[in-house]
Structures are given as structure tokens and as C-alpha cells.
Design an enzyme around this catalytic site. Structure first.
Site, PDB file in Angstrom:
ATOM      1  N   HIS A 156       4.172   2.586  40.419  1.00 52.58           N
ATOM      2  CA  HIS A 156       5.021   2.601  41.627  1.00 52.58           C
ATOM      3  C   HIS A 156       6.354   1.903  41.379  1.00 52.58           C
ATOM      4  O   HIS A 156       6.946   1.354  42.298  1.00 52.58           O
ATOM      5  CB  HIS A 156       4.317   1.937  42.816  1.00 52.58           C
ATOM      6  CG  HIS A 156       2.904   2.382  43.023  1.00 52.58           C
ATOM      7  ND1 HIS A 156       2.561   3.448  43.814  1.00 52.58           N
ATOM      8  CD2 HIS A 156       1.733   1.913  42.498  1.00 52.58           C
ATOM      9  CE1 HIS A 156       1.241   3.611  43.798  1.00 52.58           C
ATOM     10  NE2 HIS A 156       0.724   2.698  42.993  1.00 52.58           N
ATOM     11  N   SER A 277      34.732   4.933  33.264  1.00 51.06           N
ATOM     12  CA  SER A 277      35.197   5.390  34.568  1.00 51.06           C
ATOM     13  C   SER A 277      36.714   5.425  34.558  1.00 51.06           C
ATOM     14  O   SER A 277      37.361   4.606  33.905  1.00 51.06           O
ATOM     15  CB  SER A 277      34.698   4.425  35.648  1.00 51.06           C
ATOM     16  OG  SER A 277      35.520   4.510  36.794  1.00 51.06           O
ATOM     17  N   LYS A 283      33.211  -0.263  33.757  1.00 49.89           N
ATOM     18  CA  LYS A 283      32.056   0.624  33.723  1.00 49.89           C
ATOM     19  C   LYS A 283      31.756   1.194  32.343  1.00 49.89           C
ATOM     20  O   LYS A 283      32.642   1.516  31.569  1.00 49.89           O
ATOM     21  CB  LYS A 283      32.285   1.795  34.677  1.00 49.89           C
ATOM     22  CG  LYS A 283      32.326   1.371  36.123  1.00 49.89           C
ATOM     23  CD  LYS A 283      30.950   1.271  36.704  1.00 49.89           C
ATOM     24  CE  LYS A 283      30.592   2.616  37.282  1.00 49.89           C
ATOM     25  NZ  LYS A 283      29.325   2.620  37.949  1.00 49.89           N
ATOM     26  N   GLU A 290      22.038  11.127  32.150  1.00 52.85           N
ATOM     27  CA  GLU A 290      22.119  11.778  33.458  1.00 52.85           C
ATOM     28  C   GLU A 290      22.282  13.295  33.309  1.00 52.85           C
ATOM     29  O   GLU A 290      21.696  14.078  34.055  1.00 52.85           O
ATOM     30  CB  GLU A 290      23.287  11.203  34.263  1.00 52.85           C
ATOM     31  CG  GLU A 290      23.017   9.784  34.740  1.00 52.85           C
ATOM     32  CD  GLU A 290      24.258   9.098  35.307  1.00 52.85           C
ATOM     33  OE1 GLU A 290      25.266   9.773  35.557  1.00 52.85           O
ATOM     34  OE2 GLU A 290      24.204   7.863  35.471  1.00 52.85           O
TER      35      GLU A 290
END
Ligand code: ARG
Length: 482
Positions: A156, A277, A283, A290
Site C-alpha cells: 500500500h 525545466s 529542477k 515518465e
């Protein structure tokens, strides 16, 4: 418009119809397979006395010439042809004249395209398998280095029990290993040759299907000509296997994204596999992970699309089946790209062992072991579970871990606790005690790693009988000379 038919038509094809119907923009992908199939078909026609030796030699010279010119960039595959089959045949006739018109004897584009697609898919099954194998090698190297790198195991997404990095990575090893075995199954099931099925009902020429099948490395010819031209099961099976590979990659990527976050810091993705970024200078984003996760949807889409295309098609060939190509090609290229990038990303990724270990030590991952400790002292498990539950609550209020409590505090909760509890619930003990095969204990893990090494030493792609009675490329060359 260059097409292979038109005799029974009194009008030109409408340009929009022509464009809609044409497949050359994508079926040129199996140009090489189309030529290979034609070469083998020609050799067989001559062996059977359907073509003379001279005719065969002419045609083979033409076909190999076309192949060479396309490879050298001297001949372009252009949209003026309806499909790759028309391109080859039209160019053959241009080159060698009327004898080129004999190539299509005893053959239809239906069995031709069935063969091309099968040859192309078969090759890509093997290429995908090889990429998976490389990934497995990389994972195994990481596993060998980290049999004692402790980290929390989750259920979980809550810390559950401590495991090791080797164990966690080992779970993915199993998944990709099964993916390989799926590809192997598909290979053996699909490796039958549809050439010679004709349009749907075979042919009246005395062709030798077993011979062409063996020259092309198939186990044998397919046994029903209608099925041969309308079967795309192997495409669906392959897309299903590719979807499963993507599902596995995507889960792994999801974890890497979490592990790479500022909150977790379990790993750091290498600069070469990260992006920045345009506005936020601080960043460093896990875009590759992804994207792999994102592209999974696209591969599933191909599977569902072709399943749906095939579901209402009566026997035998129907033009719907032309739709099997673009999405399959896209899915194959997508998965191969993802596998290669993912392997590089994981290989160069830095594992922050101390952060993982610290995280494993916190979050009560030793609570089950603490309960087991009380059981070892004669307490029924259900009672022990309750006591440790209260202990955890106590620790949460005190903001500490179980092993940071003093023996007095422990005894305050249950008199059964003794000094030996600290050793029994230490992170090291919690992991090392888990010794059964499949468990994270380093001993057990090392045994599994040994088995994986053996597994990687043998490669199903090297098995002798793999290509049925295949004579191979060299032999095809020999046969061409006869
Ligand atoms: N481009 C076609 C396909 O991909 C080739 C077969 C054409 N056969 C036919 N009978 N029109 O399916």
C-alpha cells in the site's frame, strides 16, 4: 498510380480511393522480407520446373539488384506504388522485362503479405528478446552488488518489512524473465510458413511448400490455406507480450520516479538521463521514466486496436487486415526504444544506500519481527500482535523507533521483553533471518543470483532446432546458384 491490377476495370481509380487504399508508406518497412520471400519463391518455382533455370537466374538477378540499389540509396521507394509488393514487381519488370511478370506465378499478395509480416514480426520477437536479455544482465549486476543494501519493502506504499535492494530488483528480474519466455513461446508457435496458400485456396501449380518453408527457417508450412492468409494471432500475441513488457517497465519507472523524488532520495538518476525545466533552475526531472510510463498506453492501444479489427472479419483475407501494420510497427519500435533507454537509465542510476537503510530502520518495519520475538518466548501470535500494536502507538507518541526504547520502557508494555530483543529486531537480523528460497535474506538471494547466472548463460536463441530445418542465408545463396 502503379498497381498490379486493372484489367477488368473501365475507369481509373479515384485518387482519394487510391491514397486511402495504399499501404506503401508503411509496408516498405518489410521491403527486405518481401525480397527474401520472392527469392525463395523463385528458387522453388525453378526447382519444380515451373520456371526455367534461365528465367530463375534473370529474376534473381533482378531482385538482388533492386535490393542492392535500395540499400545503396540509388533506388527510392516512392508513393507512386500501391504497396511494397507492387514496387518490387514493377521494378523487376522495368529491369528484366517480361520474364519479371512470371515471379507472381502460384502466389497471391495475400500469402505474400502474410509471409512478409510473419518474417518481420519473427525477427522483432528475437530483437525484443535480446534487449530484454541485456536488461536482465544489468539488473543482475545491480543485484550482485546489493544483497546487503537494506531498504523498506512496501505494501500500500506504506513501509511494511525490510528487504534488500537486490531483492526488490530481483522481483523485476522475474518479470522480465517471464517476458522472455512468453516471446519464446510466441516464436515457436508462429514459426510456420504461409507462403503457397495463394489467395486463399492454394494453387494448382506443383509448388513445394515444405521446401520454401525450410529455406526461410520455418518449422514447416502452415496446414490450412484459408487460415494462412487470415491469421494474425501471432501479431496479437506479440502485442500482448509487448504490452506486458511495457506494464512491467512502467511499474518500475513509477518506482524510480518515487525513489528519485526529493522526499525519498533512494536513487539519483544520472544527469545524462534527466532533463531540466525551462523556468525552474533547480529542477532535474525524470522525464525518461515518465515517458516510458506514458508510452505504455500507446502499446496497449495497438493491442486493443488489432483485437478489435480482427474480431468481425469473415474468412479469408479482407482489406481490414492491412490495419495490422502501422500500429504493430509503432508498438515494436516503441518497446525497443523504451527497453534500450530504460536499461541505460538503470545502469547509470546511483543508489543512495544510506538513505535506503535509514528509511528501512524507521517506520516500524521490524514490528512483525518484534511480534515474532514474543511468540518465540511462548506468547500466542494474536496476543503478541496486540502488544506490538500498542508499542508502536507508544513510539509514535515518543517519536522514536521500537529499538530506541529502553528495556524498562519495553518491559513496561510487556514483562516478556529481555535484553536479547535488540538483537532480534535489528534491521540486519530482520533481513538475514529470512532464509527460505525467494526471501530477501542474503544467503537465499545469493542462491537465486547463482541460478539467474546459469539462466543467462544459456540462450534459447542459440538452440539448434530453433529455425526448424532452416538452411540459412548462406544456403539460400547456394540454392540460388543451382
Ligand atoms: N497491402 C495489403 C495488406 O497489407 C497487401 C495484400 C493485398 N491483398 C489484396 N487482396 N488486396 O494487407
Amino acid at each position: 498510380m502503379a498497381q498490379l491490377w486493372g484489367g477488368r476495370f473501365t475507369k481509373e481509380t479515384d485518387q482519394l480511393v487510391y491514397n486511402f487504399n495504399a499501404s506503401i508508406s508503411f509496408d516498405q518497412k518489410f521491403f527486405k522480407q518481401d525480397i527474401e520471400g520472392s527469392i525463395v519463391h523463385t528458387i522453388m518455382l525453378a526447382k519444380q520446373g515451373i520456371l526455367t533455370k534461365e528465367e530463375k537466374d534473370e529474376i534473381l538477378k533482378g531482385l538482388t539488384g533492386i535490393r542492392q540499389d535500395v540499400e545503396d540509396g540509388k533506388l527510392a521507394i516512392t508513393e507512386e506504388y500501391e504497396d511494397i509488393h507492387s514496387f518490387v514487381e514493377a521494378n523487376l519488370i522495368d529491369r528484366i522485362g517480361d520474364v519479371g511478370k512470371k515471379l507472381h506465378t502460384g502466389r497471391s499478395r495475400n500469402d505474400q503479405v502474410a509471409l512478409d509480416m510473419r518474417l518481420y514480426t519473427r525477427l522483432e520477437v528475437l530483437n525484443t528478446d535480446s534487449l530484454l536479455k541485456e536488461l536482465l544482465q544489468t539488473l543482475l549486476t545491480i543485484m550482485e552488488e546489493h544483497t546487503q543494501t537494506y531498504m523498506p519493502g512496501f505494501t500500500h506504499l506504506q513501509k511494511a518489512q525490510p528487504v534488500t535492494l537486490a531483492h526488490h530488483i530481483g522481483a523485476y528480474f522475474e518479470m522480465f524473465k517471464r517476458d522472455r519466455s512468453r516471446l519464446k513461446d510466441i516464436f515457436y508457435r508462429m514459426n510456420y510458413c504461409p507462403l503457397g496458400a495463394g489467395a486463399l485456396a492454394g494453387t494448382t501449380y506443383p509448388i513445394d511448400r515444405a521446401y520454401t518453408a525450410s529455406l526461410l527457417g520455418f518449422e514447416g508450412p502452415t496446414l490450412n490455406s484459408m487460415d494462412s492468409v487470415s491469421d494474425r494471432d501471432y501479431v496479437i500475441e506479440f502485442l500482448s507480450a509487448l504490452s506486458t513488457i511495457m506494464m512491467h517497465l512502467s511499474r518500475f519507472c513509477e518506482e524510480i520516479i518515487i525513489w528519485n523524488s526529493n522526499e525519498y532520495r533512494f536513487v539519483e538518476i544520472d544527469d545524462a538521463y534527466s532533463t531540466g525545466s525551462s523556468i525552474m533552475p533547480q529542477k532535474k526531472n525524470p522525464d525518461i521514466a515518465e515517458l516510458v510510463r506514458g508510452k505504455t498506453g500507446r502499446v496497449y492501444g495497438a493491442l486493443v486496436s488489432i483485437l478489435t479489427t480482427m474480431k468481425g472479419i469473415p474468412l479469408a483475407y479482407n482489406k481490414d487486415m492491412q490495419e495490422d501494420k502501422e500500429l504493430t510497427f509503432d508498438a515494436i519500435d516503441t518497446v525497443k526504444g523504451c527497453l534500450a533507454l530504460f536499461e541505460g537509465m538503470v545502469r547509470t542510476m546511483k543508489f543512495n544506500e544510506d538513505v535506503m537503510e535509514k528509511s528501512a530502520a524507521l517506520g516500524f518495519t521490524n514490528a512483525t519481527d518484534a511480534a515474532d520475538y514474543l511468540v518465540g518466548k511462548g506468547m500466542p501470535f494474536r496476543d503478541a500482535h496486540g502488544i506490538i500494536g500498542r508499542l508502536v502507538l507508544f513510539c509514535i507518541e515518543k517519536n522514536c523507533s521500537i529499538d530506541e526504547l529502553s528495556i524498562e520502557e519495553l518491559k513496561g508494555i510487556s514483562p516478556v521483553f529481555e535484553e536479547d530483543v535488540y538483537r532480534a529486531i535489528s534491521l540486519k537480523t530482520c533481513v538475514e533471518k529470512r532464509l527460505t528460497i525467494g526471501a530477501p535474506g542474503p544467503e537465499a538471494m545469493r542462491e537465486v543470483i547463482r541460478m539467474h547466472k546459469e539462466y543467462l548463460k544459456k540462450d534459447w536463441q542459440d538452440e539448434d532446432d530453433m529455425f526448424g530445418g532452416m538452411l540459412g542465408e548462406l544456403e539460400i545463396k547456394e540454392e540460388m546458384k543451382k
